[in-house]
Scaffold this active site. Structure first.
Site: not given
Length: 630
Positions: A75, A174, A333, A335, A337-338, A434, A448
């Site tokens: 990134r 992300s 978020d 993208d 995945d959270r 996490e 995730k």
């Protein structure tokens, strides 16, 4: 950064002749490389303008260091330079990953039949970067499943498993700022690459930096026989797979529930995918935050598009919930995945759950729904996974309920790969999490997944309300009453240089009277019972004093366990842009310890004592930028 290709008639060689270089041999070599390699007019102009302006310091930063592929991916800011994300760097990364895969999978038949999957998010240039990646792989006779539209990150690992691909790449940064982009690589098992693959990928990228002429030819994407769009195939299969983890009885109760949820994708790609998730789960339709519903790479309503920003990130969603008389807020978020969650308490105050609190709720729910879903549950064969910096609430649950708790490294690549290994050995992996809002149910998506987690959380909320009229806040209290109160503190301190941090950690390792690690805090009031140092390989909880987790000599990570259930980890991160020490502390009470205020006070007092006594912020010039900016 623009995605416009070079239109000028001047050849790179002719352009070079017009430039007066710096006289620094290393820098001038890199300037020559950039001018000869870059076909993107916008980033080429950034470099030639800097040369003409004799901005050698900036050029040295941009061109004389190279962005690395780390365990969490690659990134950086979108701008010209080998230290950033741009066409040249993305092509170099694609060529390196491709070359590594060709050596790892020498069978042309395997590459052309199984191939790779490529997806992208809604950031600037994401689609173009994905097309460049696809072009490189097609040039090397790989079948490429390139999504034709923006997709959530979890679609890529799911596609690898479903289509039996050799690997997958998602273009995303992300929850980073709008200026950033990047990519993550997933391996054949569907999990993100980790050691040794990530290191080998870096090595191969460094040998394939120069873009081949064919790597720029996006026209080959038109009608290529090895190119497919997997969207129509993957979309229904994804929801079918994650829905199987919700018992049929709970899907029926969802249909009867009147509970409603306000949702924000934080200007990311999430809304259409979460809308489908709620439809498939038979939940009431989501109430979106209109201003944040659609993809916008500017993230105009947010300081940071990051659910870890807490109340600041959820401000507009909470306002919408109040207007709609709705008590629950969900956020992904950009993208997807959270997952972040907030709930209105009976006194009219909003509680934004921490990642650890959601981990407690979802972990409890994973076990509950497993017992309902499976005809003959074998809890002793089940596994849940956490990290050494996250809450140990799952460990406390495991002691009571009889499942196996596995503590691991603070990275989803590690957790997902470990989960797949455990499943292969016959275990049933129920849940992994996490503390930074990442959750995984089973191994259907070996990463995730904010969509699956939202389906589970919303179903849990409906089940608790319709069955016992219990809120998530109240359920969390019940969990603490049963398994013990757990509370955590996460913070960080910044230093002037990495050398200052190295000195601090070396001093910690030798500060005691006997030349070893500290043995207590607050003049002996609280004693250290175990020390684990994953820089040096020490773990005093084992008879041989050898750490059993992976070591990383390039970073510092020391965990102190105290006699009263307090654990604190002091750590650094490799290649961090700002030198900082991260602090993760938790107190884990026993079920019989019901004075939670006393435990919370001990957590705060002990955390402050470790910071003052071990890190000595004033003496070492450490600052907390969040306090400094107030």
């Amino acid at each position: 950064m623009s995605s416009v290709k070079r239109k000028t008639v001047t050849s790179p060689q002719e352009l070079l002749k017009t430039l007066t270089l710096s006289g620094d041999e290393e820098l001038d070599n890199q300037i020559r490389h950039w001018v000869l390699w870059d076909r993107n007019e916008a980033t080429l102009n950034q470099v030639t303008s800097a040369v003409n302006g004799q901005d050698w310091d900036v050029l040295r930063i941009r061109l004389c260091s190279r962005i690395q592929y780390l365990g969490t991916g690659m990134r950086g800011g979108m701008r010209a330079g080998f230290d950033s994300i741009n066409d040249v760097v993305v092509i170099g990364a694609a060529q390196g990953i491709c070359a590594y895969m060709m050596d790892f999978y020498p069978s042309i038949q395997k590459r052309s039949e199984q191939g790779v999957v490529v997806g992208y998010d809604g950031r600037y240039n994401s689609r173009r970067f994905a097309q460049l990646l696809a072009t490189v792989f097609l040039n090397n006779d790989f079948r490429v499943y390139l999504f034709s539209r923006m997709v959530p990150t979890p679609f890529v690992p799911f596609s690898i498993v479903t289509l039996k691909c050799l690997a997958g790449i998602i273009v995303t940064a992300s929850h980073n700022p709008k200026e950033d982009n990047g990519l993550k690589v997933y391996w054949t098992n569907g999990a993100q690459v980790m050691d040794p693959h990530d290191q080998r990928i870096n090595e191969y990228i460094s040998k394939n930096l120069e873009p081949k002429a064919s790597s720029w030819e996006l026209s080959m994407l038109d009608g290529h026989p090895l190119l497919e769009d997997p969207y129509r195939l993957i979309f229904p299969q994804f929801y079918g797979a994650v829905k199987k983890l919700i018992p049929a009885a709970y899907l029926e109760s969802n249909e009867c529930s009147q509970l409603r949820f306000v949702y924000t994708p934080l200007h990311g790609v999430g809304f259409p995918f979460m809308r489908e998730a709620f439809y498939q789960s038979r939940l009431k339709p989501l109430i979106p935050v209109a201003e944040q519903k659609d993809v916008d790479p500017e993230f105009p309503t947010l300081i940071r598009p990051n659910p870890e920003a807490g109340r600041e990130a959820l401000k507009m969603a909470i306002k919408k919930a109040e207007q709609e008389h709705c008590t629950l807020v969900l956020a992904n978020d950009p993208d997807v995945d959270r997952l972040a969650v907030a709930e209105l308490d009976p006194r009219g105050r909003w509680k934004v759950f921490s990642g650890n609190e959601l981990g407690a709720l979802l972990g409890w729910w994973a076990l509950e729904s497993y017992k309902v879903r499976v005809a003959k549950p074998q809890v002793s064969n089940c596994v849940m996974i956490g990290t050494l910096i996250g809450s140990r609430i799952l460990a406390s649950m495991a002691r009571v309920e009889g499942f196996v708790y596995v503590e691991g490294m603070p990275s989803f690549p590690w957790m997902a790969n470990r989960a797949l290994e455990l499943e292969k050995s016959g275990r049933t992996v129920l849940f992994a999490f996490e503390d930074c809002f990442g959750y995984m149910f089973g191994t259907v998506v070996p990463d995730k997944d904010g969509i699956g987690a939202a389906m589970q959380l919303a179903t849990m909320a409906c089940h608790l309300r319709s069955g016992r009229n219990v809120t998530l806040i109240e359920k969390l209290r019940e969990i603490y009453e049963t398994y013990g109160f757990h509370s955590s503190v996460n913070s960080f301190l910044e230093a002037e240089t990495p050398e200052v941090i190295d000195e601090i950690f070396e001093k910690i390792r030798t500060s005691a009277e006997d030349g070893g690690y500290p043995k207590c805090i607050l003049e002996g009031e609280f004693e250290v019972v175990h020390i684990r140092d994953l820089t040096t390989g020490l773990d005093t909880s084992y008879s041989d004093r050898q750490a059993k987790m992976p070591l990383d000599p390039s970073t510092h990570m020391i965990t102190f366990t105290f006699t009263n259930g307090f654990i604190i980890t002091l750590r650094t991160e490799a290649n961090a842009q700002t030198p900082r020490i991260k602090i993760n502390a938790e107190i884990a009470g026993l079920p019989e310890e019901q004075d939670w205020e006393d435990l919370q006070e001990k957590l705060n007092r002990m955390t402050n004592a470790v910071i003052e006594e071990f890190l000595q912020p004033e003496e070492n010039g450490l600052i907390d930028p969040r306090k400094a900016s107030i």
